[in-house]
Design a protein around this motif. Structure first.
Motif, PDB file in Angstrom:
ATOM      1  N   MET A  72       1.179  -1.711  -0.092  1.00  0.00           N
ATOM      2  CA  MET A  72      -0.197   0.282  -0.134  1.00  0.00           C
ATOM      3  C   MET A  72       0.703   1.256  -0.161  1.00  0.00           C
ATOM      4  O   MET A  72       2.112   1.662   0.354  1.00  0.00           O
ATOM      5  CB  MET A  72      -0.608   0.125   1.235  1.00  0.00           C
ATOM      6  N   ALA A 111       3.789   0.747  -5.398  1.00  0.00           N
ATOM      7  CA  ALA A 111       3.502  -0.048  -6.035  1.00  0.00           C
ATOM      8  C   ALA A 111       3.972  -0.259  -7.301  1.00  0.00           C
ATOM      9  O   ALA A 111       4.652  -1.269  -8.238  1.00  0.00           O
ATOM     10  CB  ALA A 111       2.504  -0.806  -5.824  1.00  0.00           C
ATOM     11  N   SER A 137      -5.050  -4.489  -6.619  1.00  0.00           N
ATOM     12  CA  SER A 137      -6.320  -3.474  -6.493  1.00  0.00           C
ATOM     13  C   SER A 137      -6.255  -1.935  -6.099  1.00  0.00           C
ATOM     14  O   SER A 137      -6.134  -1.494  -5.198  1.00  0.00           O
ATOM     15  CB  SER A 137      -6.607  -4.147  -5.222  1.00  0.00           C
ATOM     16  N   TYR A 221      -9.131  -5.803 -10.161  1.00  0.00           N
ATOM     17  CA  TYR A 221     -10.905  -5.193 -10.403  1.00  0.00           C
ATOM     18  C   TYR A 221     -10.939  -4.112 -11.368  1.00  0.00           C
ATOM     19  O   TYR A 221     -10.420  -3.144 -11.395  1.00  0.00           O
ATOM     20  CB  TYR A 221     -11.067  -4.449  -8.849  1.00  0.00           C
ATOM     21  N   SER A 222     -11.747  -3.814 -11.591  1.00  0.00           N
ATOM     22  CA  SER A 222     -13.049  -2.847 -12.776  1.00  0.00           C
ATOM     23  C   SER A 222     -14.284  -2.986 -12.370  1.00  0.00           C
ATOM     24  O   SER A 222     -14.707  -2.942 -11.814  1.00  0.00           O
ATOM     25  CB  SER A 222     -12.651  -3.964 -14.074  1.00  0.00           C
ATOM     26  N   LYS A 242      -9.711   1.185 -18.075  1.00  0.00           N
ATOM     27  CA  LYS A 242     -10.110  -0.473 -17.315  1.00  0.00           C
ATOM     28  C   LYS A 242     -10.003  -0.901 -18.306  1.00  0.00           C
ATOM     29  O   LYS A 242      -9.869  -2.900 -18.416  1.00  0.00           O
ATOM     30  CB  LYS A 242     -11.393  -0.311 -16.754  1.00  0.00           C
ATOM     31  N   ASN A 268     -16.554  -5.113  -9.691  1.00  0.00           N
ATOM     32  CA  ASN A 268     -17.317  -5.179  -8.599  1.00  0.00           C
ATOM     33  C   ASN A 268     -18.183  -3.616  -9.333  1.00  0.00           C
ATOM     34  O   ASN A 268     -18.528  -2.936  -9.593  1.00  0.00           O
ATOM     35  CB  ASN A 268     -16.362  -4.478  -7.786  1.00  0.00           C
ATOM     36  N   LEU A 271     -19.534   1.293  -5.077  1.00  0.00           N
ATOM     37  CA  LEU A 271     -19.173   2.172  -3.902  1.00  0.00           C
ATOM     38  C   LEU A 271     -18.056   2.965  -4.014  1.00  0.00           C
ATOM     39  O   LEU A 271     -16.903   3.661  -4.709  1.00  0.00           O
ATOM     40  CB  LEU A 271     -18.516   0.235  -3.021  1.00  0.00           C
ATOM     41  N   SER A 276     -13.127   6.672  -5.357  1.00  0.00           N
ATOM     42  CA  SER A 276     -14.765   6.891  -6.451  1.00  0.00           C
ATOM     43  C   SER A 276     -15.628   8.268  -5.888  1.00  0.00           C
ATOM     44  O   SER A 276     -15.971   8.223  -7.197  1.00  0.00           O
ATOM     45  CB  SER A 276     -15.770   5.438  -6.609  1.00  0.00           C
TER      46      SER A 276
HETATM   47  P1  NAI Z   1      -9.246   2.859  -2.869  1.00  0.00           P
HETATM   48  O1  NAI Z   1      -8.751   4.112  -2.373  1.00  0.00           O
HETATM   49  O2  NAI Z   1     -10.227   2.402  -1.867  1.00  0.00           O
HETATM   50  O3  NAI Z   1      -7.885   1.876  -2.865  1.00  0.00           O
HETATM   51  C1  NAI Z   1      -6.636   1.977  -3.244  1.00  0.00           C
HETATM   52  C2  NAI Z   1      -5.100   1.248  -2.793  1.00  0.00           C
HETATM   53  O4  NAI Z   1      -4.406   1.201  -3.157  1.00  0.00           O
HETATM   54  C3  NAI Z   1      -4.662   1.438  -1.030  1.00  0.00           C
HETATM   55  O5  NAI Z   1      -4.445   0.395  -0.936  1.00  0.00           O
HETATM   56  C4  NAI Z   1      -3.625   2.264  -1.728  1.00  0.00           C
HETATM   57  O6  NAI Z   1      -3.130   2.793  -0.475  1.00  0.00           O
HETATM   58  C5  NAI Z   1      -3.607   2.001  -2.799  1.00  0.00           C
HETATM   59  N1  NAI Z   1      -2.369   2.664  -4.049  1.00  0.00           N
HETATM   60  C6  NAI Z   1      -2.856   3.827  -4.508  1.00  0.00           C
HETATM   61  N2  NAI Z   1      -1.322   4.157  -4.615  1.00  0.00           N
HETATM   62  C7  NAI Z   1      -0.452   3.336  -4.523  1.00  0.00           C
HETATM   63  C8  NAI Z   1       1.391   3.200  -4.878  1.00  0.00           C
HETATM   64  N3  NAI Z   1       1.377   3.750  -5.809  1.00  0.00           N
HETATM   65  N4  NAI Z   1       1.974   2.626  -4.267  1.00  0.00           N
HETATM   66  C9  NAI Z   1       0.847   1.584  -3.699  1.00  0.00           C
HETATM   67  N5  NAI Z   1      -0.055   1.352  -3.305  1.00  0.00           N
HETATM   68  C10 NAI Z   1      -1.286   2.199  -3.276  1.00  0.00           C
HETATM   69  O7  NAI Z   1      -9.453   2.356  -3.409  1.00  0.00           O
HETATM   70  P2  NAI Z   1     -10.814   0.640  -4.800  1.00  0.00           P
HETATM   71  O8  NAI Z   1     -11.987   1.657  -4.984  1.00  0.00           O
HETATM   72  O9  NAI Z   1     -10.502   0.074  -3.336  1.00  0.00           O
HETATM   73  O10 NAI Z   1     -10.296   0.576  -5.390  1.00  0.00           O
HETATM   74  C11 NAI Z   1      -9.725  -0.307  -5.832  1.00  0.00           C
HETATM   75  C12 NAI Z   1     -10.027  -0.683  -7.454  1.00  0.00           C
HETATM   76  O11 NAI Z   1     -11.475  -1.510  -7.650  1.00  0.00           O
HETATM   77  C13 NAI Z   1      -9.770  -0.674  -8.215  1.00  0.00           C
HETATM   78  O12 NAI Z   1      -9.008  -0.862  -9.718  1.00  0.00           O
HETATM   79  C14 NAI Z   1     -11.211   0.462  -8.873  1.00  0.00           C
HETATM   80  O13 NAI Z   1     -10.900   0.815 -10.268  1.00  0.00           O
HETATM   81  C15 NAI Z   1     -11.507  -1.113  -8.784  1.00  0.00           C
HETATM   82  N6  NAI Z   1     -13.253  -0.794  -8.404  1.00  0.00           N
HETATM   83  C16 NAI Z   1     -13.745   0.242  -7.349  1.00  0.00           C
HETATM   84  C17 NAI Z   1     -15.082   0.724  -7.443  1.00  0.00           C
HETATM   85  C18 NAI Z   1     -15.340   1.262  -6.669  1.00  0.00           C
HETATM   86  O14 NAI Z   1     -16.501   1.556  -6.656  1.00  0.00           O
HETATM   87  N7  NAI Z   1     -15.153   1.933  -5.676  1.00  0.00           N
HETATM   88  C19 NAI Z   1     -15.959  -0.320  -8.537  1.00  0.00           C
HETATM   89  C20 NAI Z   1     -15.563  -1.301  -8.943  1.00  0.00           C
HETATM   90  C21 NAI Z   1     -13.541  -1.635  -9.582  1.00  0.00           C
END
Ligand code: NAI
Length: 386
Positions: A72, A111, A137, A221-222, A242, A268, A271, A276
């Motif tokens: 993270m 990452a 993710s 995840y998409s 995506k 997914n 949310l 988002s």
């Molecule tokens: P989030 O913002 O809650 O989580 C992002 C994660 O990525 C965190 O753990 C953060 O520390 C990590 N991160 C960010 N930049 C980083 C880097 N440079 N190096 C290491 N870690 C890094 O986001 P969320 O919403 O859980 O998104 C995760 C995936 O799910 C994404 O691909 C998103 O597009 C996808 N997704 C999200 C939806 C939503 O509505 N929130 C719906 C469907 C898919």
């Protein structure tokens, strides 16, 4: 000190350590209530500290008794500044996992960088031997390349200027938002950040280092969403990224076929997460979606989604995919009865009726809880160590 929420637009600049811990605990309790899943036992989660990645890590550890390594990008507290929620979530996760005798280590860093990939590989070699599941993710605003180039992702359309109703998060009013079309360079940059290239790089690096088990699985995840949000999401810059991500699942399957690796895309549900909340138009859609899905008794948060992904769709007898090979965790969201009600509400929604047609309170509840606020069983008047 006493920690209070400080909200600026779509971000909260403080996080509550005890509230974040409570949030992690609540997700663990939920996953345990589902009973065991058949997830592999050595799991790497890239983007493991919040949202879908954290929920995946919890589903693997507390539903599948898996050892987990998380990556993270989070900030520690300094002086009067609290740490980011992902930092507190990770600390809490590790504590709960260790109490159950599960291995849980986390690497905080970029990452996208080669350095962090190498650190992860070394840690796997030293502590885990190999991994059999890699969850990708990441949701990042930018990506720095080894040569110093920095790509910045943008949230824009790819066609015409797009004007649509939007929820103003400052005062919960409905305004019109106009979103400019992106340039070719901006689309390319968004694909670089949120597309599949880095996922592919991770899988190739892990494979070359010999730290992937035979028949390892990887999932990224998409999101697709309904036609209503196509101009800003699916046909916007993020959608282009995506689609790029989806194409890399095929490339991983092809290039790591001999190693028996299977790559999946899980689409997914939409949310509220830190990532988002930043997308224009989408928060209003989510608030209406929450309302409709809650009324129908089918609303899910990240943990419910990942509980179902791990138990039923990815590690059931065989992975459940659609005709395009995608795992559809958005199956309830995309149900025609759900979308018909959303279209209807969308046409009618104004500042005056937004509280009736959309779950504004639910939206904000999720938002605050992401930062550890508004949780039950937490005394927010108490002094806490940040
Ligand atoms: P989030 O913002 O809650 O989580 C992002 C994660 O990525 C965190 O753990 C953060 O520390 C990590 N991160 C960010 N930049 C980083 C880097 N440079 N190096 C290491 N870690 C890094 O986001 P969320 O919403 O859980 O998104 C995760 C995936 O799910 C994404 O691909 C998103 O597009 C996808 N997704 C999200 C939806 C939503 O509505 N929130 C719906 C469907 C898919």
């Amino acid at each position: 000190m006493i920690v209070e929420p400080k909200v600026k637009g779509f971000i909260c600049t403080t996080a509550h350590p005890v509230g974040c811990k409570e949030n992690v605990k609540k997700q663990i309790t939920y996953i345990k209530s589902l009973g065991e899943n058949h997830c592999p036992k050595k799991v790497l989660v890239i983007g493991a500290s919040t949202g879908y990645g954290l929920a995946s890590r919890i589903a693997a550890a507390f539903g599948g008794h898996a050892d987990t390594l998380g990556v993270m990008f989070e900030k520690e507290a300094s002086g009067k500044r609290t740490a980011t929620p992902g930092y507190y979530n990770t600390r809490a996760f590790e504590e709960f996992a260790q109490e159950e005798g599960l291995y849980a280590k986390s690497i905080n860093g970029d990452a996208f960088s080669r350095e962090i990939k190498e650190k992860v590989i070394e840690t796997i070699q030293k502590d885990m031997g190999k991994v059999d599941l890699v969850v990708y993710s990441l949701a990042a605003p930018r990506r720095a390349m080894a040569d110093g180039t920095v790509y910045q992702s943008v949230l824009k359309t790819t066609g015409e200027v797009y004007t649509q109703k939007s929820l103003d998060l400052k005062d919960n009013t409905i305004k019109e938002a106009s979103i400019e079309p992106a340039t070719e360079e901006e689309i390319f940059a968004t694909e670089k950040v949120m597309g599949g290239e880095d996922w592919y790089d991770w899988m190739m690096a892990l494979s070359r280092a010999g730290v992937l088990s035979d028949h390892a699985v990887t999932v990224a995840y998409s999101y697709i969403g309904p036609e209503l949000t196509y101009p800003i999401y699916y046909n916007g810059t993020i959608g282009a990224a995506k689609k790029n991500l989806h194409s890399y699942a095929g490339k991983i399957n092809e290039d790591l076929k001999a190693a028996g690796v299977s790559a999946y895309i899980s689409v997914n549900k939409g949310l509220v997460t830190q990532a988002s909340s930043a997308i224009p138009v989408v928060p209003l859609y989510f608030a209406i979606l929450y309302k409709v899905m809650k009324e129908k008794g089918i609303h899910e948060g990240c943990i419910e989604q990942m509980g179902r992904l791990f138990k039923d769709k990815l590690f059931g007898e065989t992975p459940v995919t659609d005709a395009q090979g995608l795992i559809r965790m958005d199956d309830y969201e995309m149900r025609e009865d759900v979308q018909a009600e959303i279209r209807d509400a969308w046409a009618k929604v104004t500042t005056d009726n937004v509280k009736e047609l959309a779950d504004i309170d639910g939206y904000w509840q999720d938002f605050y809880q992401m930062f550890g606020f508004g949780m039950d069983h937490v005394d927010y008047t108490a002094d806490v160590e940040v």
